[in-house]
Design a protein around this motif. Structure first.
Motif, short mmCIF file in Angstrom:
data_model
loop_
_atom_site.label_atom_id
_atom_site.label_comp_id
_atom_site.label_asym_id
_atom_site.label_seq_id
_atom_site.Cartn_x
_atom_site.Cartn_y
_atom_site.Cartn_z
N ARG A 204 -21.08 -19.90 38.67
CA ARG A 204 -20.21 -18.72 38.62
C ARG A 204 -21.05 -17.47 38.39
NH1 ARG A 204 -17.51 -19.82 41.54
NH2 ARG A 204 -16.78 -21.93 41.59
N PRO A 205 -20.74 -16.37 39.06
CA PRO A 205 -21.57 -15.18 38.96
C PRO A 205 -21.33 -14.37 37.69
CG PRO A 205 -19.73 -14.77 40.45
CD PRO A 205 -19.64 -16.22 40.04
N LEU A 206 -22.37 -13.65 37.25
CA LEU A 206 -22.27 -12.71 36.13
C LEU A 206 -23.44 -11.74 36.25
CD1 LEU A 206 -20.59 -12.17 33.52
CD2 LEU A 206 -22.34 -13.43 32.27
N CYS A 207 -23.15 -10.45 36.09
CA CYS A 207 -24.21 -9.46 36.23
C CYS A 207 -24.17 -8.45 35.09
CB CYS A 207 -24.14 -8.75 37.58
SG CYS A 207 -22.59 -7.87 37.90
N LEU A 208 -25.28 -7.74 34.94
CA LEU A 208 -25.48 -6.79 33.84
C LEU A 208 -25.63 -5.39 34.40
CD1 LEU A 208 -26.19 -6.27 30.77
CD2 LEU A 208 -28.59 -6.66 31.45
N GLY A 209 -24.94 -4.43 33.79
CA GLY A 209 -25.04 -3.04 34.21
C GLY A 209 -25.18 -2.11 33.02
N LYS A 210 -25.37 -0.81 33.31
CA LYS A 210 -25.59 0.17 32.24
C LYS A 210 -24.92 1.49 32.57
CE LYS A 210 -29.30 1.99 29.32
NZ LYS A 210 -30.77 2.14 29.15
N ILE A 211 -24.24 2.07 31.56
CA ILE A 211 -23.67 3.41 31.65
C ILE A 211 -24.28 4.23 30.53
CG2 ILE A 211 -21.57 4.80 31.73
CD1 ILE A 211 -19.98 2.20 32.15
N ASN A 212 -25.16 5.16 30.86
CA ASN A 212 -25.88 5.92 29.84
C ASN A 212 -26.61 4.94 28.92
OD1 ASN A 212 -24.79 8.29 30.96
ND2 ASN A 212 -22.96 8.12 29.69
N GLU A 213 -26.21 4.88 27.63
CA GLU A 213 -26.83 3.95 26.69
C GLU A 213 -25.93 2.74 26.41
OE1 GLU A 213 -30.01 4.19 25.55
OE2 GLU A 213 -30.04 5.82 27.02
N SER A 214 -24.86 2.60 27.20
CA SER A 214 -23.91 1.50 27.03
C SER A 214 -24.19 0.43 28.07
CB SER A 214 -22.48 2.02 27.18
OG SER A 214 -22.22 3.06 26.26
N TYR A 215 -23.88 -0.82 27.71
CA TYR A 215 -24.13 -1.93 28.62
C TYR A 215 -22.82 -2.63 29.02
CZ TYR A 215 -29.12 -1.48 27.82
OH TYR A 215 -30.41 -1.01 27.78
N VAL A 216 -22.83 -3.15 30.23
CA VAL A 216 -21.64 -3.77 30.81
C VAL A 216 -22.00 -5.13 31.39
CG1 VAL A 216 -19.89 -3.55 32.62
CG2 VAL A 216 -20.65 -1.51 31.39
N LEU A 217 -21.09 -6.09 31.25
CA LEU A 217 -21.19 -7.39 31.90
C LEU A 217 -19.98 -7.56 32.82
CD1 LEU A 217 -22.13 -9.53 28.77
CD2 LEU A 217 -23.63 -9.13 30.74
N ALA A 218 -20.16 -8.14 34.00
CA ALA A 218 -19.04 -8.31 34.91
C ALA A 218 -19.29 -9.48 35.85
CB ALA A 218 -18.80 -7.05 35.74
N SER A 219 -18.20 -10.07 36.33
CA SER A 219 -18.30 -11.18 37.28
C SER A 219 -18.94 -10.74 38.59
CB SER A 219 -16.92 -11.77 37.56
OG SER A 219 -16.44 -12.51 36.47
N GLU A 220 -18.64 -9.51 39.01
CA GLU A 220 -19.18 -9.01 40.28
C GLU A 220 -19.65 -7.58 40.14
OE1 GLU A 220 -16.81 -9.55 43.82
OE2 GLU A 220 -15.77 -11.25 42.93
N SER A 221 -20.62 -7.21 40.97
CA SER A 221 -21.16 -5.86 40.91
C SER A 221 -20.14 -4.80 41.31
CB SER A 221 -22.41 -5.76 41.80
OG SER A 221 -22.08 -6.03 43.16
#
Length: 474
Positions: A204-221
């Motif tokens: 199952r997919p999971l990816c990591l992202g960033k908004i300024n100094e905040s971090y995000v995890l999500a199933s899809e980009s």
């Protein structure tokens, strides 16, 4: 957990998409202690972008430093959340979930995230996937005194974590992940951090992202894009990602980590604007259309894609063949995947409610019809009938995946093997049953060429070879 798949998936309660696979769910998480972003609203938009992964229920849990709050209900994201409910979900951390049930029934008690309070404080968890040993672990937990309020395997995970609290949250999560088997992309919210976990095969997919100094995890980009986050990377198979005030920490828990992404993520599940494990979903589908023409050219007047996941492949087929692509099937976008038809007869007829034909575009023409897959064959037969009733002189069916012959145990709602048309018939026989003038599938080798990657893929529903041992075969 019940390994007999959801009754409504084979008893005739859903229409057009009933003849497709259904992914279990999508997850989203955000940690924003430094930026003080509106985490509930960001999670709402993230879930909205992941709505295609589950339409039965949705929920968001937040933590504000003292209290953990959750709002969830049955239905679509836009139906469940209002400005008022989102405003009440305050905090610097949030996780969210959209669900299509494969383990446990479709009811509010099984909606996620699941919340609890244990020795280390508040915790919430959301899970995409299926555990193949959940029933065994659940029985052991019950024998030691644990009580269960839901029928989901997600509650098994949260109970395992809580039992190891004396070791600390991180070690407890790692120990729990080493105990469970199957597919899982998990987001966990505690009082101090956001944790993401991907199973040792990355099914199952999971990816990591960033908004300024905040971090995000999500199933899809695509969910990162929808919430203004910059894509950083995919979470690796067998990896635990810990996000807190100090930043991001990575720990590997799977000794035999080997990427085997579910191939149906690219064929059908994922949104075309997503990129999973370095592969563009749209580009892989476009290449599948090109490959279909290379292996099965045919003289025709127009190419037609079945909305939505067949459209990219149809464009690829049209480009390779020089045959013009045209709009012939119109999808009613206001009917979700859970549109209900109470009888078999109404279910088959209700394809006309979700899809309709533009007659003037097909009348007297030879049509190449491109779809992502065939599971039972009922919808494929109806689509061919609709086109011919609208005046198409020929309908040549092309399928962007290999023949589906085996069940899936890793987070996909799939029929018993006996109900898969590919298990009973060969390509020629299926073509005759659905009424097509010709029918061609991509081979497994063709599919892997379109994915164009050195890493592995789970193709168990095509060849019966699973990255993890299956619990039982139907």
């Amino acid at each position: 957990m019940d390994f007999k798949f959801k009754a409504s998936s084979y008893d005739g309660y859903e229409c057009y998409d009933e003849d497709k696979f259904h992914d279990e769910c999508g997850v989203y998480g955000i940690y924003s202690k430094k930026d003080n972003l509106d985490v509930a609203k960001r999670t709402y938009y993230g879930l909205y972008a992941l709505q295609h992964r589950g339409q039965e229920s949705a929920g968001i849990a937040t933590f504000d430093g003292s209290d953990m709050n959750c709002h969830k209900d049955m239905g679509l994201v836009s139906e469940i959340f209002s400005k008022k409910t989102l405003k009440e979900l305050k905090g610097y951390g949030a996780i969210g979930h959209v669900r299509y049930s494969t383990a446990g029934g479709s009811s509010l008690k099984n909606a996620q995230p699941l919340m609890g309070k244990f020795k280390l404080g508040n915790i919430a968890i959301a899970h995409n996937g299926n555990l193949t040993n959940a029933d065994i672990i659940k029985e052991l937990l019950e024998e030691s005194g644990c009580m269960f309020q839901t029928s989901t395997d997600t509650e098994v995970i949260i109970n395992l974590i809580s039992r190891g609290a004396k070791k600390g949250i991180l070690q407890s999560v790692i120990d729990s992940m080493q105990a469970i088997k199957g597919s899982f992309a998990i987001v966990i919210l505690t009082e101090n951090e956001l944790i993401g976990v991907r199973d040792p095969y990355g099914i199952r997919p999971l990816c990591l992202g960033k908004i300024n100094e905040s971090y995000v995890l999500a199933s899809e980009s695509c969910a990162l894009n929808a919430t203004g986050a910059e894509f950083i990377r995919d979470v690796e198979p067998g990896e635990v990602v810990v996000i807190n005030e100090e930043g991001v920490k990575s720990i590997k828990f799977g000794e035999k980590s080997k990427l085997a992404t579910c191939s149906f993520e690219y064929i059908y599940f994922a949104r075309p604007d997503s990129v999973i494990d370095g592969i563009s979903v749209n580009n892989s589908r476009y290449k599948a259309g090109i490959k279909l023409y290379e292996v099965a050219p045919v003289e025709a007047d127009i190419v037609v894609g079945v909305p939505d996941s067949g459209m990219s492949a149809a464009m690829g087929y049209a480009k390779a063949s020089g045959i013009p692509i045209d709009m012939a099937l119109i999808k009613n976008k206001y009917i979700g995947r859970t549109f209900i038809a109470p009888t078999q007869e109404e279910r088959e007829a209700s394809v006309n409610v979700k899809l309709n034909v533009i007659k003037e575009n097909v009348f007297g023409k030879r049509v190449v019809l491109i779809d992502d897959s065939i599971v039972r064959g009922t919808t494929s037969k109806r689509l061919v009938t609709m086109l011919k009733e609208a005046g198409a002189s020929e309908v040549h069916f092309r399928v962007c995946s290999p023949m589906v012959k085996y069940p899936c145990y890793y987070g996909i709602d799939i029929p018993y093997r006996s109900q898969l048309i590919g298990e009973k018939m060969n390509e020629k026989e299926i073509g005759e049953v659905i009424g097509a003038d010709s029918l061609v599938y991509l081979s497994k080798e063709n599919l892997l060429e379109c994915l164009d990657s050195d890493h592995g893929f789970c193709c168990g529903c095509f060849d019966g070879e699973y990255p993890i041992s299956a619990p039982v075969k139907f």
